[in-house]
Design an enzyme around this catalytic site. Structure first.
Site, PDB file in Angstrom:
ATOM      1  N   PRO A   2       7.566  -7.783  15.372  1.00  0.00           N
ATOM      2  CG  PRO A   2       8.845  -5.856  15.611  1.00  0.00           C
ATOM      3  CD  PRO A   2       8.852  -7.210  14.984  1.00  0.00           C
ATOM      4  CD  GLU A   3       1.678 -10.190  15.095  1.00  0.00           C
ATOM      5  OE1 GLU A   3       0.455 -10.007  15.073  1.00  0.00           O
ATOM      6  OE2 GLU A   3       2.188 -11.286  15.357  1.00  0.00           O
ATOM      7  CG  HIS A  91      23.505  -6.656  15.107  1.00  0.00           C
ATOM      8  ND1 HIS A  91      24.113  -7.292  14.049  1.00  0.00           N
ATOM      9  CD2 HIS A  91      23.637  -7.478  16.185  1.00  0.00           C
ATOM     10  CE1 HIS A  91      24.575  -8.461  14.467  1.00  0.00           C
ATOM     11  NE2 HIS A  91      24.310  -8.598  15.751  1.00  0.00           N
ATOM     12  NE  ARG A 110      17.113 -13.369  11.255  1.00  0.00           N
ATOM     13  CZ  ARG A 110      16.081 -14.173  11.375  1.00  0.00           C
ATOM     14  NH1 ARG A 110      15.533 -14.367  12.552  1.00  0.00           N
ATOM     15  NH2 ARG A 110      15.596 -14.805  10.325  1.00  0.00           N
TER      16      ARG A 110
END
Ligand SMILES: [Zn+2]
Length: 268
Positions: A2-3, A91, A110
């Protein structure tokens, strides 16, 4: 990853669900994220959320007790709102109960992201450069910063201490729109080229926000919606496809260990 546009959308979709709510309970997985997850005092102190803001790629929720809830989505982080009885997906690293009976969860396969309560404004926010969607992002200031950057322009654009929130995708899209090679030296750009790049950075980020962000794999906003921006990209991920401007085939090279996509004819 994500930016700025994706994080902006997550903050926008969190706001109506979170502002004004009290945080009344907290659970954490105990797994290691980018920073230790410290939420244990929330259930006792039950602070109210006053604001939700994006700062670069970070999300900061200001709490009524003066502290702040700090979230960074890392590579694969997601914020999910649901009911406490809803099944817990793999997760899930944090669950925060809200006083309206809903629950906010942080899910991150992650684990490069973070969710934690900070007592003071964290140091990684103080090092951030100018926000490219703020009025503080000016051609003059951008030109001054780049004139001292002795490296290629793509690396400079992705440096969070130069511009807060720009990553690989939007850097490459802006460089194509501005007709500047990702290999061009940052300190060699003429004033006219810096002005074009400034304009292009703002345009590609605003388009990204308007399109709900770029969803290649994991990214969804806090309502669970994918973005549409991936269908409008000019060069990113399009190796061997024709340039949308001149039809020359788009090339891929590796810079700082990341793929760069560009048109060898349009971009000098
Ligand atoms: Zn071209």
């Amino acid at each position: 990853m994500p930016e700025l546009p994706e994080v902006e959308r997550v903050a926008q979709t969190m706001r109506p669900r979170l502002v004004g709510r009290k945080l009344v309970s907290a659970w954490t997985s105990g797994k290691k994220l980018r920073k230790p997850t410290r939420l244990s005092t929330l259930g006792r102190e039950k602070p109210r959320v006053e604001t939700v803001e994006r700062v670069g790629k970070h999300i900061i929720a200001s709490l009524s007790d003066g502290r702040m809830l700090h979230i960074h989505l890392g590579m694969t982080g997601r914020v999910v709102f649901c009911k406490p009885r809803d099944s817990v997906e793999p997760h899930t690293h944090a669950r925060i109960g809200l006083d309206d009976g809903s629950e906010m969860r942080y899910v991150d396969a992650r684990r490069f992201g973070l969710i934690t309560v900070e007592n003071t404004r964290p140091a990684d926010l103080q090092e951030l450069g100018v926000d490219p969607l703020s009025s503080a992002f000016t051609v003059e200031g951008f030109a001054r910063t780049l004139s001292g950057a002795r490296r290629d322009i793509k690396a400079a654009l992705m440096d969070q201490t130069v511009l807060a929130g720009v990553g690989n995708i939007y850097a490459l899209e802006a460089l194509h729109l501005a007709k500047i090679s990702p290999k061009a030296r940052a300190d060699s750009l003429s004033k006219a080229r810096v002005a074009r790049l400034h304009d292009a950075v703002v345009k590609v980020l605003e388009k990204g926000v308007k399109n709900g962000g770029t969803s290649f794999s994991d990214y969804v906003d806090a309502d669970g919606n994918r973005g549409d921006n991936q269908t409008t990209l000019r060069v990113y991920g399009r190796e061997g496809e024709p340039c949308p401007v001149c039809k020359t085939l788009i090339k891929r090279i590796v810079q700082q260990g990341r793929s760069s996509f560009y048109c060898p004819k349009c971009q000098k």
